[in-house]
Scaffold this motif. Structure first.
Motif, PDB file in Angstrom:
ATOM      1  N   ALA A  21      87.898  63.053  12.440  1.00  8.49           N
ATOM      2  CA  ALA A  21      87.481  62.650  11.093  1.00  8.49           C
ATOM      3  C   ALA A  21      86.641  61.377  11.152  1.00  8.49           C
ATOM      4  N   GLY A  22      85.446  61.446  10.568  1.00  5.26           N
ATOM      5  CA  GLY A  22      84.568  60.282  10.502  1.00  5.26           C
ATOM      6  C   GLY A  22      83.928  59.903  11.829  1.00  5.26           C
ATOM      7  N   ALA A  23      84.094  60.718  12.854  1.00  5.88           N
ATOM      8  CA  ALA A  23      83.545  60.390  14.172  1.00  5.88           C
ATOM      9  C   ALA A  23      82.071  60.758  14.263  1.00  5.88           C
ATOM     10  N   ASN A  24      81.370  60.113  15.184  1.00  5.95           N
ATOM     11  CA  ASN A  24      79.984  60.447  15.480  1.00  5.95           C
ATOM     12  C   ASN A  24      79.963  61.215  16.797  1.00  5.95           C
ATOM     13  N   LEU A  25      79.731  62.519  16.709  1.00  5.88           N
ATOM     14  CA  LEU A  25      79.656  63.386  17.887  1.00  5.88           C
ATOM     15  C   LEU A  25      78.239  63.925  18.080  1.00  5.88           C
ATOM     16  N   SER A  26      77.253  63.214  17.564  1.00  6.26           N
ATOM     17  CA  SER A  26      75.877  63.702  17.621  1.00  6.26           C
ATOM     18  C   SER A  26      75.413  63.890  19.053  1.00  6.26           C
ATOM     19  N   SER A  27      74.648  64.958  19.249  1.00  5.80           N
ATOM     20  CA  SER A  27      74.015  65.306  20.528  1.00  5.80           C
ATOM     21  C   SER A  27      75.001  65.632  21.648  1.00  5.80           C
ATOM     22  N   GLN A  28      76.224  65.975  21.314  1.00  2.42           N
ATOM     23  CA  GLN A  28      77.201  66.384  22.329  1.00  2.42           C
ATOM     24  C   GLN A  28      76.904  67.801  22.807  1.00  2.42           C
ATOM     25  N   ASP A  29      77.197  68.093  24.049  1.00  2.00           N
ATOM     26  CA  ASP A  29      77.208  69.456  24.575  1.00  2.00           C
ATOM     27  C   ASP A  29      78.645  69.712  25.000  1.00  2.00           C
ATOM     28  N   PHE A  30      79.386  70.439  24.165  1.00  2.00           N
ATOM     29  CA  PHE A  30      80.812  70.639  24.400  1.00  2.00           C
ATOM     30  C   PHE A  30      81.111  71.664  25.482  1.00  2.00           C
ATOM     31  N   GLY A  31      80.097  72.354  25.996  1.00  2.98           N
ATOM     32  CA  GLY A  31      80.349  73.364  27.013  1.00  2.98           C
ATOM     33  C   GLY A  31      81.355  74.389  26.515  1.00  2.98           C
ATOM     34  N   GLU A  32      82.273  74.783  27.359  1.00  6.24           N
ATOM     35  CA  GLU A  32      83.271  75.795  27.016  1.00  6.24           C
ATOM     36  C   GLU A  32      84.564  75.158  26.503  1.00  6.24           C
ATOM     37  N   SER A  33      84.458  74.280  25.547  1.00  5.83           N
ATOM     38  CA  SER A  33      85.639  73.614  24.988  1.00  5.83           C
ATOM     39  C   SER A  33      86.300  74.480  23.922  1.00  5.83           C
ATOM     40  N   ASP A  34      87.611  74.299  23.760  1.00  6.21           N
ATOM     41  CA  ASP A  34      88.406  75.065  22.795  1.00  6.21           C
ATOM     42  C   ASP A  34      88.867  74.129  21.686  1.00  6.21           C
ATOM     43  N   PHE A  35      88.490  74.445  20.434  1.00 10.96           N
ATOM     44  CA  PHE A  35      88.779  73.585  19.287  1.00 10.96           C
ATOM     45  C   PHE A  35      89.786  74.197  18.313  1.00 10.96           C
ATOM     46  N   LEU A  36      90.664  75.058  18.783  1.00 14.74           N
ATOM     47  CA  LEU A  36      91.643  75.696  17.902  1.00 14.74           C
ATOM     48  C   LEU A  36      92.460  74.638  17.155  1.00 14.74           C
ATOM     49  N   GLY A  37      92.447  74.697  15.823  1.00 10.64           N
ATOM     50  CA  GLY A  37      93.231  73.777  15.004  1.00 10.64           C
ATOM     51  C   GLY A  37      92.685  72.370  14.900  1.00 10.64           C
ATOM     52  N   THR A  38      91.487  72.146  15.409  1.00  7.81           N
ATOM     53  CA  THR A  38      90.895  70.806  15.383  1.00  7.81           C
ATOM     54  C   THR A  38      90.285  70.520  14.016  1.00  7.81           C
ATOM     55  N   VAL A  39      90.405  69.263  13.576  1.00  8.13           N
ATOM     56  CA  VAL A  39      89.912  68.856  12.266  1.00  8.13           C
ATOM     57  C   VAL A  39      88.628  68.043  12.413  1.00  8.13           C
ATOM     58  N   PHE A  40      87.586  68.521  11.735  1.00  5.14           N
ATOM     59  CA  PHE A  40      86.330  67.791  11.601  1.00  5.14           C
ATOM     60  C   PHE A  40      86.175  67.485  10.113  1.00  5.14           C
ATOM     61  N   GLY A  41      86.052  66.235   9.739  1.00  2.00           N
ATOM     62  CA  GLY A  41      85.854  65.864   8.341  1.00  2.00           C
ATOM     63  C   GLY A  41      85.014  64.608   8.262  1.00  2.00           C
ATOM     64  N   GLY A  42      83.872  64.684   7.587  1.00  2.00           N
ATOM     65  CA  GLY A  42      82.973  63.537   7.537  1.00  2.00           C
ATOM     66  C   GLY A  42      82.434  63.201   8.915  1.00  2.00           C
ATOM     67  N   THR A  43      82.323  64.218   9.755  1.00  2.00           N
ATOM     68  CA  THR A  43      81.923  64.040  11.155  1.00  2.00           C
ATOM     69  C   THR A  43      80.430  64.283  11.314  1.00  2.00           C
ATOM     70  N   ASN A  44      79.772  63.445  12.110  1.00  2.00           N
ATOM     71  CA  ASN A  44      78.356  63.629  12.407  1.00  2.00           C
ATOM     72  C   ASN A  44      78.248  64.553  13.623  1.00  2.00           C
ATOM     73  N   LEU A  45      77.809  65.776  13.383  1.00  2.00           N
ATOM     74  CA  LEU A  45      77.640  66.778  14.434  1.00  2.00           C
ATOM     75  C   LEU A  45      76.165  67.129  14.630  1.00  2.00           C
ATOM     76  N   THR A  46      75.272  66.220  14.258  1.00  2.00           N
ATOM     77  CA  THR A  46      73.835  66.433  14.380  1.00  2.00           C
ATOM     78  C   THR A  46      73.463  66.749  15.829  1.00  2.00           C
ATOM     79  N   LYS A  47      72.738  67.848  16.022  1.00  2.00           N
ATOM     80  CA  LYS A  47      72.244  68.289  17.331  1.00  2.00           C
ATOM     81  C   LYS A  47      73.357  68.516  18.357  1.00  2.00           C
ATOM     82  N   THR A  48      74.570  68.776  17.884  1.00  2.00           N
ATOM     83  CA  THR A  48      75.688  69.049  18.781  1.00  2.00           C
ATOM     84  C   THR A  48      75.660  70.507  19.200  1.00  2.00           C
ATOM     85  N   ASP A  49      75.983  70.763  20.456  1.00  2.00           N
ATOM     86  CA  ASP A  49      75.930  72.121  20.994  1.00  2.00           C
ATOM     87  C   ASP A  49      77.339  72.710  21.127  1.00  2.00           C
TER      88      ASP A  49
END
Length: 193
Positions: free
Chosen positions: A127-155
């Motif tokens: 929540a509220g994190a800046n994750l811009s330009s990340q490449d998460f590869g083969e990550s698993d986000f089951l049940g993960t919360v994104f809120g007010g998050t900067n995901l600009t250009k995130t892969d």
């Protein structure tokens, strides 16, 4: 042995068991930790500068007011850490590679200079994190919360199990792939046939 108020430079620690320890005001610079267990330990007002952790367990470790500068975690277990308790006055730049960071709390952190790749990120909070330009590869986000998050250009194109509300997060230029991109429609409360 690691103790409070000590400085460690260019040292290697292997198979170190430091469970439920309390370490205050320690400095680790350019250190290598391999197969170490720091589970449920508490590092307060400490510094890890250009340190590498290989196959270590730091689950439920408290990092209150601790600086993490250019640290790398390879194949580590980092479950349940409240990363936002770290001292971020010099920024927060960590590389999480093939690690379990599930149930982690990264709220309000600027992670734009960090790397999260091929990780188990289940039930984490960004929540509220800046994750811009990340490449998460083969990550698993089951049940993960994104809120007010900067995901600009995130892969997210190779990632799985994400559900992202595009009205409460910035996703401009982000990359997604099918069928996982269906997770973008789930917050819309619509029926897909």
């Amino acid at each position: 042995m690691i103790t409070s108020k000590q400085e460690y430079y260019n040292q290697e620690f292997t198979n170190l068991e430091l469970l439920n320890a309390q370490i205050n005001e320690a400095v680790f610079e350019n250190c290598l930790f391999t197969s170490c267990n720091f589970q449920e330990s508490k590092f307060t007002n400490s510094v890890f500068d250009v340190c590498t952790f290989n196959s270590c367990n730091l689950s439920i470790t408290n990092i209150d007011k601790t600086k993490l500068i250019d640290c790398r975690f390879n194949n580590c277990k980092l479950v349940g850490i409240k990363w936002f308790h770290a001292n971020t006055s010099l920024g927060f730049s960590c590389k999480f590679i093939n690690s379990d960071i599930s149930s982690g709390e990264f709220n309000e952190l600027d992670l734009s200079k960090s790397v999260i790749n091929n990780c188990n990120c289940q039930n984490s909070f960004f929540a509220g994190a800046n994750l811009s330009s990340q490449d998460f590869g083969e990550s698993d986000f089951l049940g993960t919360v994104f809120g007010g998050t900067n995901l600009t250009k995130t892969d997210f194109s190779k990632s799985i199990n994400y559900i992202i509300d595009n009205e409460n997060n910035t996703i401009t230029g982000a990359k997604f792939s099918l069928p996982e991109a269906i997770g973008l429609l789930k917050p819309m409360n619509i029926e897909i046939i």
